[in-house]
Design a protein around this motif. Structure first.
Motif, PDB file in Angstrom:
ATOM      1  N   ALA A 168     -22.732  24.434 -15.879  1.00  0.00           N
ATOM      2  CA  ALA A 168     -22.631  23.021 -16.269  1.00  0.00           C
ATOM      3  C   ALA A 168     -23.265  22.124 -15.217  1.00  0.00           C
ATOM      4  O   ALA A 168     -24.025  21.201 -15.545  1.00  0.00           O
ATOM      5  N   ILE A 169     -22.967  22.381 -13.953  1.00  0.00           N
ATOM      6  CA  ILE A 169     -23.528  21.556 -12.875  1.00  0.00           C
ATOM      7  C   ILE A 169     -25.037  21.772 -12.796  1.00  0.00           C
ATOM      8  O   ILE A 169     -25.799  20.808 -12.639  1.00  0.00           O
ATOM      9  N   ASP A 170     -25.489  23.018 -12.918  1.00  0.00           N
ATOM     10  CA  ASP A 170     -26.937  23.282 -12.891  1.00  0.00           C
ATOM     11  C   ASP A 170     -27.646  22.594 -14.049  1.00  0.00           C
ATOM     12  O   ASP A 170     -28.722  22.011 -13.868  1.00  0.00           O
ATOM     13  N   ALA A 171     -27.047  22.623 -15.226  1.00  0.00           N
ATOM     14  CA  ALA A 171     -27.649  21.947 -16.381  1.00  0.00           C
ATOM     15  C   ALA A 171     -27.725  20.443 -16.122  1.00  0.00           C
ATOM     16  O   ALA A 171     -28.735  19.800 -16.453  1.00  0.00           O
ATOM     17  N   TYR A 172     -26.687  19.881 -15.549  1.00  0.00           N
ATOM     18  CA  TYR A 172     -26.708  18.458 -15.214  1.00  0.00           C
ATOM     19  C   TYR A 172     -27.813  18.164 -14.202  1.00  0.00           C
ATOM     20  O   TYR A 172     -28.574  17.215 -14.371  1.00  0.00           O
ATOM     21  N   ARG A 173     -27.938  18.985 -13.178  1.00  0.00           N
ATOM     22  CA  ARG A 173     -28.974  18.792 -12.152  1.00  0.00           C
ATOM     23  C   ARG A 173     -30.367  18.894 -12.737  1.00  0.00           C
ATOM     24  O   ARG A 173     -31.285  18.178 -12.326  1.00  0.00           O
ATOM     25  N   ASN A 174     -30.539  19.773 -13.721  1.00  0.00           N
ATOM     26  CA  ASN A 174     -31.866  19.986 -14.313  1.00  0.00           C
ATOM     27  C   ASN A 174     -32.302  18.866 -15.232  1.00  0.00           C
ATOM     28  O   ASN A 174     -33.440  18.852 -15.695  1.00  0.00           O
ATOM     29  N   GLN A 175     -31.420  17.908 -15.512  1.00  0.00           N
ATOM     30  CA  GLN A 175     -31.789  16.758 -16.334  1.00  0.00           C
ATOM     31  C   GLN A 175     -32.720  15.810 -15.581  1.00  0.00           C
ATOM     32  O   GLN A 175     -33.371  14.980 -16.191  1.00  0.00           O
ATOM     33  N   PHE A 176     -32.771  15.955 -14.284  1.00  0.00           N
ATOM     34  CA  PHE A 176     -33.542  15.013 -13.460  1.00  0.00           C
ATOM     35  C   PHE A 176     -34.801  15.619 -12.944  1.00  0.00           C
ATOM     36  O   PHE A 176     -35.039  16.701 -12.752  1.00  0.00           O
TER      37      PHE A 176
END
Length: 80
Positions: free
Chosen positions: A72-80
């Motif tokens: 979840a955190i990696d997916a959030y980070r990959n949004q940027f």
């Protein structure tokens, strides 16, 4: 101590769900829907470069396992 608090909260959620007439599958669906949300504290930790701490906080806030929290955190980070 934290584990006791989590157990108490889980018990409370179960009781409230029962009183509201929700079955375990409906409760699981609600949890699944919430799991996709990133808590604000985690967003700030990611912005500060504290990814491991963000994963830890995500687990505490959502009850997710380590892999799900990291994903979840990696997916959030990959949004940027």
């Amino acid at each position: 101590m934290l584990k006791e608090q989590v157990r108490d909260l889980e018990s409370l959620v179960d009781e409230l769900a029962e009183r509201a007439g929700l079955n375990r599958y409906e409760v699981a669906k609600i949890r699944e829907d919430r799991a996709g949300r990133i808590p604000e504290e985690c967003k700030q930790l990611v912005a500060d470069g504290k990814v491991i701490q963000a994963v830890k906080v995500y687990r505490e806030r959502t009850g997710a396992g380590l892999k799900d929290a990291k994903d979840a955190i990696d997916a959030y980070r990959n949004q940027f």
